[in-house]
Design a protein around this motif. Structure first.
Motif: not given
Length: 427
Positions: A307-336
């Motif tokens: 129910g939060k505005p995050l969705r799992e993304t398969k096109d970022d291979y940085t680490l095994p599990l990544c999520w996209k927000g409504r727009r790209p996150f700039k810092t960890i403060n935007d996502a934490k």
């Protein structure tokens, strides 16, 4: 060693025998070729000031670099080397022109060995080998260390001068043993460094050697900044012990810094994921949970994100599990704000349960694509079997102390951006 560096942990020692088939003969012949460039004048040791410590700045970060490193000045004349500070292994070694059979790219010219070899019967050599090891060449100590990511170093132990500034203002130039590594295989998480600084519990560890010379208390600690850099210290003059959360070291795991059996706490609540064997490893960039615990952790995390505005993304291979927000996150403060803190709770803390708290900024990174990615990985898949490992990402913005005198591990939140200059500058 950094990156997905699972490494440093589960180091084991392989006996190097010249008759070991294949490359063995070759290694044996290489071992005899010592450079005679250095005079045999031994460095005087400054009268140790036991109430003093050594503080060294750290460089690097968890992401994007993937490792931290420290500069040590070694030899006469003194030369700088960048080493990976690794609490998961004991032996300090440098890539070494003995000559080099296989070496990897390094920031500095390879270390030139002297001919002050550690003999095979020396207790430091014995500590690198299984009981009953037979000396192939009595005048030298061959070693091989293997790391969990598949990397290894093969070489010979020798003594050389290390140059340290103490917090008391004194300079100290002890002769310490280190490995001259003339055959390195890079592991999956290879980093272009000059070698590894072994900070483990064994006799060959730099802090053990300094302690045996009466230079510092047998205490090592680090403070890794989430903004990059930080500091490393030997000795106990850098912190106020009464402000630290302490828990006893596990005695049944003599090789590693383990707080013993922990429980995973998520969002302040018990998870039922208990009896976790937990190791602190500064040689690993990320943290690892065994498969069962990892799966439990992921399902709690996904439930929380529902129910939060995050969705799992398969096109970022940085680490095994990544999520996209409504727009790209700039810092960890935007996502934490979307994530909860978790903790490892150790039931045998001296006052009560000792909680090692891991806020979202100590288990997530923002990738170059602006996704938020999970810096906790499946340790069983990474070859760590049942070990749960607290790596650099989860030790950021904390002072973590391994007190081999009290046989305890301690931690506290700290500002790691400014190294303390002297014993009266407590965090």
């Amino acid at each position: 060693m950094g990156g997905g560096k699972i490494v440093g942990i589960l180091i084991f020692v392989v006996v190097v025998v010249s008759a070991a088939g294949g490359g063995g003969e070759n290694h044996h012949h290489q071992q005899q070729k010592w450079w005679k460039w250095m005079s045999s004048t031994s460095a005087a040791m400054v009268n140790p000031v036991v109430s003093s410590s050594i503080v060294l700045p750290l460089y690097g970060n968890v992401y994007p670099l993937g490792y931290y490193y420290v500069q040590l000045n070694i030899g006469q004349p003194s030369r700088p080397f960048f080493l990976d500070p690794d609490t998961g292994s004991d032996l300090t070694w440098l890539q070494c022109d003995a000559p080099c059979v296989r070496c990897t790219t390094a920031p500095h010219p390879f270390y030139k060995p002297n001919n002050d070899l550690v003999p095979c019967k020396d207790p430091l050599c014995a500590s690198l080998h299984p009981a009953g090891y037979k000396c192939e060449s009595p005048e030298q100590c061959d070693y091989q260390v293997d790391y969990a990511d598949g990397g290894s170093s093969l070489g010979v132990l020798l003594n050389d001068v290390f140059h340290f500034n103490m917090t008391s203002g004194a300079r100290m130039i002890p002769r310490l043993s280190l490995g001259c590594g003339y055959d390195q295989l890079p592991g999956q998480s290879y980093h272009p460094l000059d070698g590894v600084l072994g900070l483990g519990r064994g006799k060959t560890s730099i802090v053990s050697q300094l302690h045996s010379k009466g230079a510092v208390q047998n205490v090592v600690g680090h403070c890794l900044s989430g903004r990059g850099g930080g500091f490393l210290f030997f000795g106990d003059e850098v912190y106020d012990s009464s402000r630290i959360v302490w828990t006893p070291m596990a005695h049944d795991r003599m090789k590693h810094y383990s707080a013993g059996s922990g429980e995973l706490i998520f969002g302040g609540k018990g998870t039922g994921l208990k009896n976790l064997f937990v190791v602190f490893d500064s040689g690993s960039s990320f943290s690892y949970l065994n498969a069962h615990t990892y799966e439990g952790f992921i399902s709690l995390l996904k439930k929380e994100l529902n129910g939060k505005p995050l969705r799992e993304t398969k096109d970022d291979y940085t680490l095994p599990l990544c999520w996209k927000g409504r727009r790209p996150f700039k810092t960890i403060n935007d996502a934490k704000k979307y994530f909860k803190q978790f903790a490892l709770s150790f039931g045998n803390g001296w006052k009560s349960k000792a909680h090692f708290e891991i806020p979202p900024e100590s288990y997530l990174i923002i990738s170059s694509k602006g996704s938020v990615c999970l810096g906790v990985l499946n340790g069983t898949e990474a070859g760590l079997q049942n070990v749960n490992l607290i790596g650099d990402i989860s030790m950021q913005d904390k002072m973590v102390i391994y007190d081999n005198e009290k046989q305890a591990i301690g931690w506290m939140s700290a500002n790691c951006d400014r190294p303390p200059k002297s014993s009266n500058m407590i965090m």
